[in-house]
Design a protein around this motif. Structure first.
Motif, mmCIF file in Angstrom:
data_model
loop_
_atom_site.group_PDB
_atom_site.id
_atom_site.type_symbol
_atom_site.label_atom_id
_atom_site.label_comp_id
_atom_site.label_asym_id
_atom_site.label_seq_id
_atom_site.Cartn_x
_atom_site.Cartn_y
_atom_site.Cartn_z
ATOM 1 N N LEU A 4 28.282 -19.247 18.448
ATOM 2 C CA LEU A 4 27.457 -18.012 18.448
ATOM 3 C C LEU A 4 27.981 -17.194 17.604
ATOM 4 C CD1 LEU A 4 25.588 -16.319 20.652
ATOM 5 C CD2 LEU A 4 27.599 -15.385 21.616
ATOM 6 N N PHE A 5 27.164 -16.412 16.689
ATOM 7 C CA PHE A 5 27.539 -15.524 15.760
ATOM 8 C C PHE A 5 27.132 -14.057 16.186
ATOM 9 C CE2 PHE A 5 26.911 -19.551 13.807
ATOM 10 C CZ PHE A 5 28.151 -19.528 12.829
ATOM 11 N N VAL A 6 28.088 -13.256 15.882
ATOM 12 C CA VAL A 6 27.628 -11.884 16.327
ATOM 13 C C VAL A 6 28.151 -10.822 15.297
ATOM 14 C CG1 VAL A 6 27.857 -9.999 18.213
ATOM 15 C CG2 VAL A 6 28.072 -12.534 18.866
ATOM 16 N N GLN A 7 27.306 -10.075 14.853
ATOM 17 C CA GLN A 7 27.632 -8.783 13.897
ATOM 18 C C GLN A 7 27.873 -7.752 14.815
ATOM 19 O OE1 GLN A 7 23.859 -8.262 11.613
ATOM 20 N NE2 GLN A 7 24.974 -9.228 9.842
ATOM 21 N N ILE A 8 29.025 -7.032 14.360
ATOM 22 C CA ILE A 8 29.680 -5.951 15.187
ATOM 23 C C ILE A 8 29.872 -4.512 14.782
ATOM 24 C CG2 ILE A 8 31.559 -5.241 16.654
ATOM 25 C CD1 ILE A 8 32.212 -8.565 16.725
ATOM 26 N N LYS A 9 29.224 -3.616 15.326
ATOM 27 C CA LYS A 9 29.363 -2.137 14.570
ATOM 28 C C LYS A 9 30.602 -1.502 15.223
ATOM 29 C CE LYS A 9 25.708 -0.220 13.353
ATOM 30 N NZ LYS A 9 24.259 0.257 13.406
ATOM 31 N N VAL A 67 33.851 -0.873 20.133
ATOM 32 C CA VAL A 67 32.526 -1.855 19.723
ATOM 33 C C VAL A 67 31.641 -0.683 20.168
ATOM 34 C CG1 VAL A 67 31.017 -3.583 20.147
ATOM 35 C CG2 VAL A 67 33.411 -4.071 20.065
ATOM 36 N N LEU A 68 30.614 -0.571 19.181
ATOM 37 C CA LEU A 68 29.137 0.377 19.345
ATOM 38 C C LEU A 68 28.101 -0.356 19.487
ATOM 39 C CD1 LEU A 68 30.093 3.143 16.634
ATOM 40 C CD2 LEU A 68 30.669 3.159 19.182
ATOM 41 N N ASP A 69 27.748 -1.666 18.820
ATOM 42 C CA ASP A 69 26.767 -2.207 18.757
ATOM 43 C C ASP A 69 26.871 -3.685 18.324
ATOM 44 O OD1 ASP A 69 23.917 -2.658 19.196
ATOM 45 O OD2 ASP A 69 23.615 -1.454 17.101
ATOM 46 N N THR A 70 26.227 -4.443 18.882
ATOM 47 C CA THR A 70 26.299 -5.978 18.586
ATOM 48 C C THR A 70 24.732 -6.502 18.149
ATOM 49 O OG1 THR A 70 25.967 -6.576 20.700
ATOM 50 C CG2 THR A 70 28.311 -6.312 19.805
ATOM 51 N N TYR A 71 24.787 -7.369 17.272
ATOM 52 C CA TYR A 71 23.665 -8.161 16.873
ATOM 53 C C TYR A 71 23.705 -9.590 17.129
ATOM 54 C CZ TYR A 71 19.154 -8.919 14.693
ATOM 55 O OH TYR A 71 17.784 -9.486 14.492
ATOM 56 N N THR A 72 23.290 -10.236 18.036
ATOM 57 C CA THR A 72 23.496 -11.849 18.243
ATOM 58 C C THR A 72 22.784 -12.857 17.421
ATOM 59 O OG1 THR A 72 24.602 -10.905 20.153
ATOM 60 C CG2 THR A 72 24.234 -13.321 20.005
ATOM 61 N N PHE A 73 23.361 -13.721 17.088
ATOM 62 C CA PHE A 73 22.630 -14.854 16.397
ATOM 63 C C PHE A 73 22.906 -16.187 17.318
ATOM 64 C CE2 PHE A 73 23.241 -11.937 13.016
ATOM 65 C CZ PHE A 73 21.925 -11.946 12.265
ATOM 66 N N VAL A 74 22.077 -16.814 17.602
ATOM 67 C CA VAL A 74 22.376 -18.231 18.570
ATOM 68 C C VAL A 74 22.238 -19.237 17.503
ATOM 69 C CG1 VAL A 74 21.945 -19.750 20.366
ATOM 70 C CG2 VAL A 74 21.702 -17.244 20.896
ATOM 71 N N ALA A 75 22.994 -20.202 17.197
ATOM 72 C CA ALA A 75 22.849 -21.352 16.091
ATOM 73 C C ALA A 75 22.235 -22.520 16.931
ATOM 74 C CB ALA A 75 24.144 -21.550 15.579
ATOM 75 N N PHE A 76 21.489 -23.370 16.487
ATOM 76 C CA PHE A 76 20.913 -24.530 16.964
ATOM 77 C C PHE A 76 21.391 -25.656 16.615
ATOM 78 C CE2 PHE A 76 17.324 -21.397 17.163
ATOM 79 C CZ PHE A 76 17.253 -20.965 18.580
#
Length: 99
Positions: A4-9, A67-76
């Motif tokens: 699971l990849f997550v960008q974090i603000k 942690v203010l915000d996150t944007y999640t990427f699910v890898a297949f």
């Protein structure tokens, strides 16, 4: 194990502190990088196959102070893993250097 990849603000001035908290408190953490752009960090986590991605992000990651915000990427699918890299039984990546 599933990646699971997550960008974090992060809160201003808290990027290094947040990255340390993530590493110290979330055993699922594999890698974490400071990045440019709209987010401050990019983290790679390995969840067990029966773990829920949404629950992990909302109930664990987003509860870390700073942690203010996150944007999640699910890898297949992983198409290529470089030679010299391998995974231990928990799915954590370990790099072995060839000399």
């Amino acid at each position: 194990m599933k990646p699971l990849f997550v960008q974090i603000k992060c809160s201003k001035g808290q990027t290094f502190d947040v990255s340390e908290k993530i590493v110290d408190h979330l055993e699922e953490t594999s890698e974490i990088y400071s990045i440019s752009g709209q987010f401050d960090l990019l983290a790679k986590f390995y969840l067990r196959d029966d773990d829920d991605e949404g629950s992990f992000v909302v109930n664990k990651l987003q509860k870390i102070d700073g942690v203010l915000d996150t944007y999640t990427f699910v890898a297949f699918r992983l198409f290529r893993l470089s030679s010299g890299a391998n995974y231990n039984t928990m799915g954590a990546l370990s790099i072995s250097a060839e000399i």
